[in-house]
Scaffold this active site. Structure first.
Site, mmCIF file in Angstrom:
data_model
loop_
_atom_site.group_PDB
_atom_site.id
_atom_site.type_symbol
_atom_site.label_atom_id
_atom_site.label_comp_id
_atom_site.label_asym_id
_atom_site.label_seq_id
_atom_site.Cartn_x
_atom_site.Cartn_y
_atom_site.Cartn_z
ATOM 1 N N ASP A 193 -5.827 -3.683 -2.236
ATOM 2 C CA ASP A 193 -4.790 -3.363 -1.249
ATOM 3 C C ASP A 193 -4.151 -4.608 -0.631
ATOM 4 O O ASP A 193 -4.844 -5.480 -0.106
ATOM 5 C CB ASP A 193 -5.417 -2.506 -0.149
ATOM 6 N N SER A 237 0.826 -1.200 0.000
ATOM 7 C CA SER A 237 0.000 0.000 0.000
ATOM 8 C C SER A 237 0.869 1.262 0.000
ATOM 9 O O SER A 237 1.640 1.464 -0.917
ATOM 10 C CB SER A 237 -0.958 -0.044 1.192
#
Length: 308
Positions: free
Chosen positions: A157, A41
């Site tokens: 993610d 991320s």
């Protein structure tokens, strides 16, 4: 003696991810340059910028961000698949991370970004091919970003499966792994009681307006730091507060579990819980805390790396 291969695992943490810049700068000041950089991320964004040689440019830009600049990255879109202005995000990645045609295998350092296969929940390591596709996939937090189509898979993610990619660094050949965990003290910290509450079940436009109002209140809270409403005035958390706190709980628990099974050699935990999920304009605070974290852990870093 064979040179020790150092891996740097940069964890997820949304706006807290700017702490990684301070960590990298402070390590470099001590002569510590990782050979392998893996990120999840926000960690994937900073790690790719570092591997591409753009970190100083990225730092200058994030330090200049204001609340208004941050708000411009979000928009209402008719598809309801995310609230991020993808065109503006693309421009940001091009200028401060890498060009569209940049390839991971061209980096001088080994690099990998961690994403999640949305259909089967499998952890995906992106260590070849397009830099931007890897970064974008790794940072696509559900609810804010649309899922990314990559090699016939929908990716989101990587923090959903591996918030601090220690295992990825080891798999790429690291002898010593320095991990940066941004999730160590976050549970419950972003739950703002007294936030906006949906009052009615109107049409689509009305509901979207309510969501954007909640986002604005979450990203730019009117209360001063430390201020809490009284018990009598407390209200249930708004949607974005609930999402932020849920993400925090999930990533904290997953991080603890993953690192218990595969602990890093050096663990850095910047104290950045006071920075909200979307408070990207607080880069200065985050970067300073990243530097301070390295300073606090310097004796152990020197000992483990044999630099004394």
């Amino acid at each position: 003696m064979r040179k020790v291969t150092i891996g740097l695992a940069l964890g997820s943490g949304s706006a807290r991810g700017w702490s990684h810049i301070g960590v990298i700068n402070a390590l470099a000041a001590q002569g510590v340059e990782p050979d392998i950089v893996c990120g999840t991320s926000a960690g994937a964004v900073v790690g790719a910028s570092y591997a591409a040689g753009n970190l100083h440019k990225l730092e200058r830009w994030v330090r200049s961000l204001t609340r208004f600049d941050t708000a411009r990255f979000f928009e209402i879109n008719g598809s309801l698949n995310g609230f991020v202005n993808t065109e503006r995000l693309h421009q940001f990645l091009n200028e401060y991370v890498a060009d569209d045609d940049a390839l991971i295998e061209k980096f001088s350092k080994r690099y990998a970004a961690v994403a999640t296969d949305l259909e089967v929940g499998r952890e995906i390591w992106l260590d070849r091919g397009s830099v931007l596709e890897a970064v974008w996939s790794s940072m696509s937090l559900p609810g804010l970003f649309p899922a990314i189509r990559h090699n016939h898979r929908w990716l989101v993610d990587g923090g959903l499966v591996n918030p601090v990619p220690v295992s990825t660094c080891r798999a790429l050949g690291a002898d010593v792994v320095i991990a940066v965990n941004l999730n160590g003290d976050i549970v419950g910290r972003h739950l703002q009681q007294g936030g906006p509450v949906a009052k009615k079940n109107g049409g689509v436009v009305e509901r979207i307006t309510d969501l954007v109002a909640e986002y604005a209140a979450s990203a730019f809270p009117p209360n001063k730091d430390g201020e809490k409403p009284s018990e009598d005035s407390a209200k249930p958390p708004g949607l974005f507060d609930a999402i932020a706190s849920s993400v925090n709980v999930m990533q904290d628990r997953i991080t603890r579990s993953r690192m218990a099974g595969d602990p890093p050699d050096i663990l850095l935990s910047p104290r950045a819980a006071h920075i909200g999920l979307l408070e990207f304009y607080r880069a200065g605070d985050a970067i300073i805390e990243g530097e301070r974290c390295v300073e606090r852990m310097l004796p152990e870093i020197m000992e483990v790396l044999g630099l004394r």
